[in-house]
Scaffold this motif. Structure first.
Motif, PDB file in Angstrom:
ATOM      1  N   UNK A   1       0.831  -1.202   0.000  1.00  0.00           N
ATOM      2  CA  UNK A   1       0.000   0.000   0.000  1.00  0.00           C
ATOM      3  C   UNK A   1       0.869   1.256   0.000  1.00  0.00           C
ATOM      4  N   UNK A   2       1.963   1.219   0.760  1.00  0.00           N
ATOM      5  CA  UNK A   2       2.871   2.369   0.798  1.00  0.00           C
ATOM      6  C   UNK A   2       3.475   2.623  -0.579  1.00  0.00           C
ATOM      7  N   UNK A   3       3.897   1.548  -1.253  1.00  0.00           N
ATOM      8  CA  UNK A   3       4.482   1.689  -2.594  1.00  0.00           C
ATOM      9  C   UNK A   3       3.466   2.268  -3.574  1.00  0.00           C
ATOM     10  N   UNK A   4       2.235   1.749  -3.530  1.00  0.00           N
ATOM     11  CA  UNK A   4       1.196   2.271  -4.433  1.00  0.00           C
ATOM     12  C   UNK A   4       0.881   3.725  -4.108  1.00  0.00           C
ATOM     13  N   UNK A   5       0.878   4.068  -2.826  1.00  0.00           N
ATOM     14  CA  UNK A   5       0.624   5.449  -2.434  1.00  0.00           C
ATOM     15  C   UNK A   5       1.664   6.397  -2.987  1.00  0.00           C
TER      16      UNK A   5
END
Length: 277
Positions: free
Chosen positions: A15-19
């Motif tokens: 999720x952090x990477x996609x954010x």
């Protein structure tokens, strides 16, 4: 470390990477108002490569996206979010699997460009449209895929408007502003997703894969509407909010990791349900 802990770590890193990717996309979209710059996920990663330690950052994002892919597979085949095996649930879980495939491609793009300076340009939505239209009944398939994008955009926007996403988050009670920011991000992402679907459907009707559009093309389409410049800025900023929404998920998402036996069992059940549809 338990299976659930493994999945929680993978999901939250993902999720952090996609954010981060969507915050970069929003930056490119807003910057493109002053320069000729495409605003989509691959262009965002390519722009990051030009920064100090760019390859390291892109490689880390690629690895993070692989974690997101694993989590999406757990959501689809392992039913980590507890959707069940009804017809509606199978459609949701199939969409989650489609998301896994999409981000697998983006992760491969990121890692490929991090390792080598070239890596080739990814074909994106137009390449997908070309491949689909080369198949039997290709234009009809393209229309179906486009309508699927439109439906996915509607679902994403509805998820924000109804604040249904909150049941998957452990947000503190004093985070109401954060929650509204998530609503803004999901609605904006839904709009861009739906417009991408409209362009894809139009490409199917015209039997012309070049009519299919990327996220950047969808934003440019919005720009042609009445008050388009304002709409463009609002939606582009909303993509940054969608990036923040993913970062919020990286912090507060409820993650229930399935066991391998759960994935096998629910996968068989999903296949059986699909056969009954």
């Amino acid at each position: 470390m338990s299976t659930n802990t493994h999945f929680e770590l993978l999901a939250k890193i993902g999720y952090a990477a996609r954010g981060i990717v969507f915050v970069l996309v929003a930056g490119l979209a807003l910057f493109s108002g002053f320069a000729d710059q495409k605003a989509d996920t691959k262009s965002a990663l390519a722009a990051l490569l030009d920064q100090p330690f760019g390859r390291v950052w892109v490689a880390l994002i690629g690895i993070g996206l692989l974690g997101f892919v694993v989590w999406r597979i757990a959501q689809s085949f392992g039913d980590s979010d507890g959707h069940g095996n009804s017809g509606k649930a199978i459609v949701i879980r199939a969409a989650l699997f489609g998301s896994a495939i999409t981000y697998l491609g983006l992760a491969a793009y990121a890692l490929g460009h991090a390792v080598s300076a070239g890596g080739g340009e990814a074909s994106g939505e137009k390449g997908l449209a070309q491949w689909i239209m080369s198949q039997p009944f290709g234009p009809y398939l393209a229309i179906a895929v486009g309508l699927g994008f439109v439906g996915g955009g509607a679902v994403t926007a509805t998820k924000g408007i109804t604040r249904r996403f909150e049941k998957y988050l452990r947000l503190p009670k004093d985070k109401n502003i954060t929650s509204w920011l998530c609503v803004y991000g999901l609605v904006s992402r839904g709009i861009v997703f739906a417009v991408t679907g409209i362009l894809f459907t139009y490409a199917g009707f015209r039997v012309d894969p070049d009519q299919a559009g990327s996220m950047s093309d969808a934003l440019q389409w919005l720009r042609q509407l009445p008050f388009g410049s304002l709409v463009y800025v609002v939606v582009a900023a909303g993509l940054a909010a969608f990036g923040v929404y993913n970062l919020v998920e990286a912090r507060y998402r409820i993650v229930r990791g399935p066991s391998l036996s759960d994935i096998k069992r629910d996968g068989k059940a999903a296949v059986s349900a699909l056969k009954r549809l």
